[in-house]
Design a protein around this motif. Structure first.
Motif, short mmCIF file in Angstrom:
data_model
loop_
_atom_site.label_atom_id
_atom_site.label_comp_id
_atom_site.label_asym_id
_atom_site.label_seq_id
_atom_site.Cartn_x
_atom_site.Cartn_y
_atom_site.Cartn_z
N SER A 85 0.83 -1.21 0.00
CA SER A 85 0.00 0.00 0.00
C SER A 85 0.87 1.26 0.00
O SER A 85 0.51 2.26 -0.63
N GLU A 86 2.02 1.22 0.67
CA GLU A 86 2.94 2.36 0.67
C GLU A 86 3.62 2.52 -0.69
O GLU A 86 3.84 3.63 -1.16
N THR A 87 3.94 1.40 -1.31
CA THR A 87 4.52 1.44 -2.65
C THR A 87 3.53 2.07 -3.62
O THR A 87 3.90 2.88 -4.47
N ILE A 88 2.26 1.70 -3.48
CA ILE A 88 1.22 2.25 -4.35
C ILE A 88 1.08 3.75 -4.16
O ILE A 88 0.91 4.50 -5.13
N SER A 94 -11.92 -3.24 -17.33
CA SER A 94 -13.11 -2.79 -18.06
C SER A 94 -14.36 -2.66 -17.22
O SER A 94 -15.34 -2.12 -17.69
N SER A 95 -14.37 -3.10 -16.01
CA SER A 95 -15.60 -3.08 -15.23
C SER A 95 -16.01 -1.67 -14.81
O SER A 95 -17.14 -1.46 -14.42
N PHE A 96 -15.12 -0.69 -14.90
CA PHE A 96 -15.52 0.67 -14.54
C PHE A 96 -15.58 1.60 -15.75
O PHE A 96 -16.07 2.70 -15.66
N VAL A 97 -15.07 1.18 -16.88
CA VAL A 97 -15.12 2.00 -18.08
C VAL A 97 -15.83 1.21 -19.17
O VAL A 97 -15.35 0.18 -19.60
N ILE A 98 -16.97 1.69 -19.59
CA ILE A 98 -17.69 1.04 -20.66
C ILE A 98 -17.70 2.01 -21.84
O ILE A 98 -18.23 3.10 -21.75
N GLU A 99 -17.07 1.60 -22.91
CA GLU A 99 -17.00 2.44 -24.09
C GLU A 99 -17.92 1.87 -25.16
O GLU A 99 -18.02 0.66 -25.32
N LYS A 100 -18.55 2.73 -25.88
CA LYS A 100 -19.41 2.29 -26.99
C LYS A 100 -18.54 1.92 -28.18
O LYS A 100 -17.54 2.58 -28.44
N ASP A 151 -9.50 7.54 -10.16
CA ASP A 151 -8.16 8.14 -10.10
C ASP A 151 -7.10 7.04 -10.05
O ASP A 151 -7.40 5.86 -9.83
N ILE A 152 -5.86 7.43 -10.25
CA ILE A 152 -4.76 6.46 -10.36
C ILE A 152 -4.60 5.65 -9.08
O ILE A 152 -4.44 4.43 -9.12
N HIS A 153 -4.67 6.31 -7.93
CA HIS A 153 -4.49 5.59 -6.66
C HIS A 153 -5.59 4.54 -6.46
O HIS A 153 -5.31 3.39 -6.13
N LEU A 203 -4.92 1.58 -8.79
CA LEU A 203 -3.86 0.69 -8.33
C LEU A 203 -4.32 -0.15 -7.14
O LEU A 203 -4.00 -1.34 -7.06
N VAL A 204 -5.10 0.45 -6.24
CA VAL A 204 -5.65 -0.31 -5.10
C VAL A 204 -6.61 -1.37 -5.60
O VAL A 204 -6.62 -2.50 -5.10
N ARG A 205 -7.39 -1.04 -6.62
CA ARG A 205 -8.32 -2.00 -7.21
C ARG A 205 -7.57 -3.19 -7.82
O ARG A 205 -7.94 -4.35 -7.65
N ILE A 206 -6.50 -2.90 -8.52
CA ILE A 206 -5.68 -3.97 -9.11
C ILE A 206 -5.11 -4.85 -8.00
O ILE A 206 -5.16 -6.08 -8.09
N LEU A 207 -4.61 -4.23 -6.94
CA LEU A 207 -4.05 -5.00 -5.83
C LEU A 207 -5.13 -5.88 -5.18
O LEU A 207 -4.85 -7.01 -4.79
N LYS A 208 -6.34 -5.37 -5.09
CA LYS A 208 -7.43 -6.13 -4.47
C LYS A 208 -7.84 -7.35 -5.30
O LYS A 208 -8.01 -8.44 -4.77
N TYR A 209 -7.99 -7.17 -6.61
CA TYR A 209 -8.51 -8.24 -7.46
C TYR A 209 -7.44 -9.09 -8.14
O TYR A 209 -7.71 -10.19 -8.59
N CYS A 210 -6.24 -8.55 -8.26
CA CYS A 210 -5.11 -9.29 -8.85
C CYS A 210 -3.86 -9.02 -8.02
O CYS A 210 -2.93 -8.33 -8.47
N PRO A 211 -3.84 -9.52 -6.79
CA PRO A 211 -2.71 -9.23 -5.90
C PRO A 211 -1.37 -9.59 -6.54
O PRO A 211 -1.23 -10.60 -7.20
N CYS A 212 -0.41 -8.70 -6.35
CA CYS A 212 0.94 -8.95 -6.83
C CYS A 212 1.93 -8.23 -5.92
O CYS A 212 1.54 -7.49 -5.03
N SER A 213 3.18 -8.44 -6.16
CA SER A 213 4.25 -7.93 -5.29
C SER A 213 4.63 -6.50 -5.64
O SER A 213 4.24 -5.95 -6.66
#
Length: 151
Positions: free
Chosen positions: A18-21, A141-147, A68-70, A73-83
């Motif tokens: 979380s600090e790295t993020i 893609s779950s938060f951005v839906i483009e036509k 926003d970017i933060h 990144l937190v969303r990615i860490l939550k659903y696809c945890p990585c180092s």
């Protein structure tokens, strides 16, 4: 005899992700804001001269995502945890891409797609176990839906 303080030891493995993020967010926000301003100035000068604007790349979104970017990144860490290595490697990837590609401009329209692509590649490089491309696509893609174009 003079006393010198030992250099602080930074352990990337034990450092809270979380600090790295937070650190990464600050850097990426500064990069995107600077490039957004640079492009706005560039676009205005081209409008006056009626010449073509810079071309878009495959990562360019139609609109700036609302997340926003933060938070992203937190969303990615939550659903696809990585180092931490995966997140920090984004800086290396972005630096190399910026140096090699003349037309690549990291801005608010493409930063989210570049982040998810970079995390996916880094995860596959650094980790023995990683998620499928479909999972990363769903996180993105779950938060951005483009036509679709033309519809």
């Amino acid at each position: 005899m003079t006393y010198t303080k030992p250099m602080p030891h930074f352990d990337l493995v034990d450092h809270p992700t979380s600090e790295t993020i937070k650190m990464l967010t600050g850097l990426l926000e500064r990069i995107t804001k600077a490039n957004d301003q640079l492009f706005a100035t560039h676009a205005e000068s081209h409008r006056k001269s009626k010449s073509a604007l810079l071309s878009y790349n495959c990562f360019h979104a139609r609109s700036i995502p609302t997340i926003d970017i933060h938070s992203y990144l937190v969303r990615i860490l939550k659903y696809c945890p990585c180092s931490n290595e995966c997140f920090l490697s984004l800086l290396v990837y972005f630096d190399r891409m910026s140096r090699k590609s003349v037309g690549l401009r990291i801005d608010s329209f493409n930063i989210h797609r570049l982040i998810i692509s970079g995390v996916m590649l880094a995860s596959k490089f650094f980790s023995d176990v990683f998620y499928t491309n479909a999972r990363y696509a769903k996180v993105n893609s779950s938060f951005v839906i483009e036509k679709p174009v033309g519809k």
